[in-house]
Design an enzyme around this catalytic site. Structure first.
Site, PDB file in Angstrom:
ATOM      1  N   LYS A   1       0.805  -1.220   0.000  1.00 47.69           N
ATOM      2  CA  LYS A   1       0.000   0.000   0.000  1.00 47.69           C
ATOM      3  C   LYS A   1       0.842   1.275   0.000  1.00 47.69           C
ATOM      4  O   LYS A   1       0.319   2.350  -0.311  1.00 47.69           O
ATOM      5  CB  LYS A   1      -0.955  -0.016   1.199  1.00 47.69           C
ATOM      6  CG  LYS A   1      -1.966  -1.146   1.135  1.00 47.69           C
ATOM      7  CD  LYS A   1      -3.072  -0.803   0.176  1.00 47.69           C
ATOM      8  CE  LYS A   1      -4.095  -1.885   0.081  1.00 47.69           C
ATOM      9  NZ  LYS A   1      -5.329  -1.437  -0.526  1.00 47.69           N
TER      10      LYS A   1
HETATM   11  C1  LIG Z   1      -3.437  -6.893   3.899  1.00 43.38           C
HETATM   12  C2  LIG Z   1      -4.136  -6.533   2.637  1.00 43.38           C
HETATM   13  N1  LIG Z   1      -4.309  -7.478   1.724  1.00 43.38           N
HETATM   14  C3  LIG Z   1      -4.970  -7.233   0.587  1.00 43.38           C
HETATM   15  C4  LIG Z   1      -5.492  -5.986   0.295  1.00 43.38           C
HETATM   16  C5  LIG Z   1      -6.244  -5.786  -0.986  1.00 43.38           C
HETATM   17  O1  LIG Z   1      -5.514  -5.016  -1.932  1.00 43.38           O
HETATM   18  P1  LIG Z   1      -6.276  -4.023  -2.889  1.00 43.38           P
HETATM   19  O2  LIG Z   1      -6.929  -3.003  -2.008  1.00 43.38           O
HETATM   20  O3  LIG Z   1      -5.229  -3.420  -3.758  1.00 43.38           O
HETATM   21  O4  LIG Z   1      -7.291  -4.802  -3.637  1.00 43.38           O
HETATM   22  C6  LIG Z   1      -5.336  -4.968   1.233  1.00 43.38           C
HETATM   23  C7  LIG Z   1      -5.938  -3.656   1.017  1.00 43.38           C
HETATM   24  O5  LIG Z   1      -6.332  -2.977   1.920  1.00 43.38           O
HETATM   25  C8  LIG Z   1      -4.622  -5.245   2.423  1.00 43.38           C
HETATM   26  O6  LIG Z   1      -4.429  -4.296   3.350  1.00 43.38           O
END
Ligand SMILES: Cc1ncc(COP(=O)(O)O)c(C=O)c1O
Length: 451
Positions: free
Chosen positions: A44
């Site tokens: 992120k």
């Molecule tokens: C630990 C974790 N895994 C997966 C995701 C999912 O990714 P995306 O928001 O890019 O779909 C997030 C998003 O908040 C996350 O914090």
């Protein structure tokens, strides 16, 4: 000298690591893009900085402003790094499902954290979507990031994560597998890879309790699919703008239990200490294995670090409480192995009021009754209820006057099957003799929990 100007410049260029053991049933080469190597320990960081820089560029975010976001932690961490380096204030609105570690980490990097209830509708004024929006209208010179619908999120992965995967695999990637939350990662990486090679397949990992899989397959937003779940980071009860359903070839759903178990396996079998959505991604990948042919290259992305889950998926008590630990429960003693230390009892001469108070205090529905000789009787909710119908002054009677016969006592090695058959309408519980002078109780509830 070779150094970064500030921490933001260390974001990206994360390694691609071959998985060797956990994927032994898959013939293809499976490579993990391990995003823990980012300074905020998650993928992120990439999109957080991109969203901030795009907002600065078009004037949505002005010098000295306040950044507001509803975040489950990782985006907050990325935003915090950007806010520190660029001189902004940050308020993170987080749901109470998230781990305490995530909240503490956000506070450590200077964010103000507001905690909201999880189990409310998205349009409820208490939801973290609503609270973040409200704060952004109330606080002057503030900017609401909205990672769900802010397309800079997808763009960050189109510009960085996608090209990195393409270069690291020398264009040989055939499949990309990733958990889907806001959709930024899958949509940005997926768009880039498909532009390079339209044959690349893009697979989304969803969770039970989320709408994505069904929506992708049928076009229907089915509210019946929405219910609370434990898995963190993936799945939604909304359709974020960042999910580009067209570029996704298929979804698979992973249970909370499997996601938790595979998060632990990943650390133990590969030495890759990543978060809960990485466990879900590995299990999802195994569920999708018939799509992967020998010689193909599968890239799976791990979003964040295991350190944020030490109190949860990496904690045995937390796992056991949810029935997530693989335990072989065969006998009465297996069933009570992790029961509270002391058996709660009531004495024959105590008042019924005491018994009721004790049942309330320990949140239990039955009590063995003891006297100086040992077990003398039993009390349970239905006995109490029946007695109350006959006598409204029940509370002042001695327990002895209304108790039933004592619960049967079994040996430690008695089979679960035998114990289950002993619990019936007359007999609400069974006592296990631990042969050290102590006893434990087994109720219907304990047997159901072991299923
Ligand atoms: C630990 C974790 N895994 C997966 C995701 C999912 O990714 P995306 O928001 O890019 O779909 C997030 C998003 O908040 C996350 O914090």
């Amino acid at each position: 000298m070779n150094y970064a100007e500030n921490i933001l410049q260390t974001i990206g260029n994360t390694p691609l690591v071959k998985l060797n053991t956990i994927t032994r049933d898959i013939d293809a080469l499976v490579l993990a893009k391990v995003e823990t190597f980012n300074p905020g320990n998650s993928v992120k960081d990439r999109m957080a900085v991109k969203m901030v820089e795009d907002a600065e560029a078009d004037g949505r975010l002005k010098p000295g402003g306040t950044i507001i976001e509803g975040t489950s932690g990782n985006t907050g961490m990325g935003l915090a790094l950007a806010a520190i380096v660029k001189g902004y204030k940050l308020i993170c609105v987080i749901s109470d499902k998230q781990s305490q570690e995530k909240i503490d980490i956000l506070r450590a990097v200077g964010a103000e954290v507001v905690v909201c209830p999880t189990n409310v509708e998205p349009d409820d004024p208490r939801s973290y979507y609503s609270v973040s929006k409200r704060l952004s209208t109330e606080i002057p010179n503030s900017w609401y990031v909205n990672q769900y619908d802010n397309l800079s999120n997808t763009l960050a992965h189109y510009e960085q994560t996608g090209p990195e995967i393409w270069e690291q695999t020398e264009g040989k990637v055939d499949h990309f597998v990733v958990g889907v939350g806001t959709g930024g990662t899958i949509s940005g990486v997926g768009k880039f890879l498909k532009e390079k090679n339209p044959n690349v397949k893009i697979w989304g990992i969803d969770t039970y309790g989320s709408v994505f899989k069904k929506y992708h397959e049928t076009g229907e937003f089915d509210e019946n699919e929405i219910y609370p779940y434990i898995t963190e980071g993936i799945g939604e009860d909304i359709l974020p703008e960042n999910v580009d359903f067209k570029i996704i070839d298929g979804f698979t759903k992973v249970t909370d239990k499997d996601a938790a178990i595979y998060t632990r396996k990943l650390a133990r079998e590969e030495g890759v200490f990543c978060g809960n959505s990485a466990g879900a991604a590995v299990k999802g990948l195994l569920q999708l294995k018939e799509h992967f042919k020998p010689g193909e290259v599968v890239v799976v992305l791990f979003h964040d670090s295991g350190t944020r889950y030490v109190g949860k998926m990496f904690n045995d008590d937390w796992m056991r409480d949810r029935g997530f630990l693989e335990q072989d429960i065969k006998t009465a003693s297996d069933l009570v192995a992790h029961a509270e230390k002391d058996l709660i009892t009531v004495r024959t001469e105590e008042l019924v009021a005491h018994a009721i108070e004790r049942m309330k205090q320990y949140d239990i529905s039955q009590l063995p009754v003891v006297d100086t000789e040992g077990f003398a009787g039993s009390l349970d909710e239905s006995t109490l209820f029946k007695a109350y119908i006959d006598n409204k002054d029940l509370a002042h009677l001695a327990v002895r006057e209304i108790m039933q016969s004592p619960f049967p006592i079994v040996k430690k090695g008695t089979s679960l099957d035998e114990v289950s058959r002993m619990i019936n309408r007359e007999n609400k519980a069974v006592l296990v003799d631990l042969e050290d002078g102590s006893y434990r109780i087994i109720t219907k509830h304990d047997i159901i929990s072991a299923i």
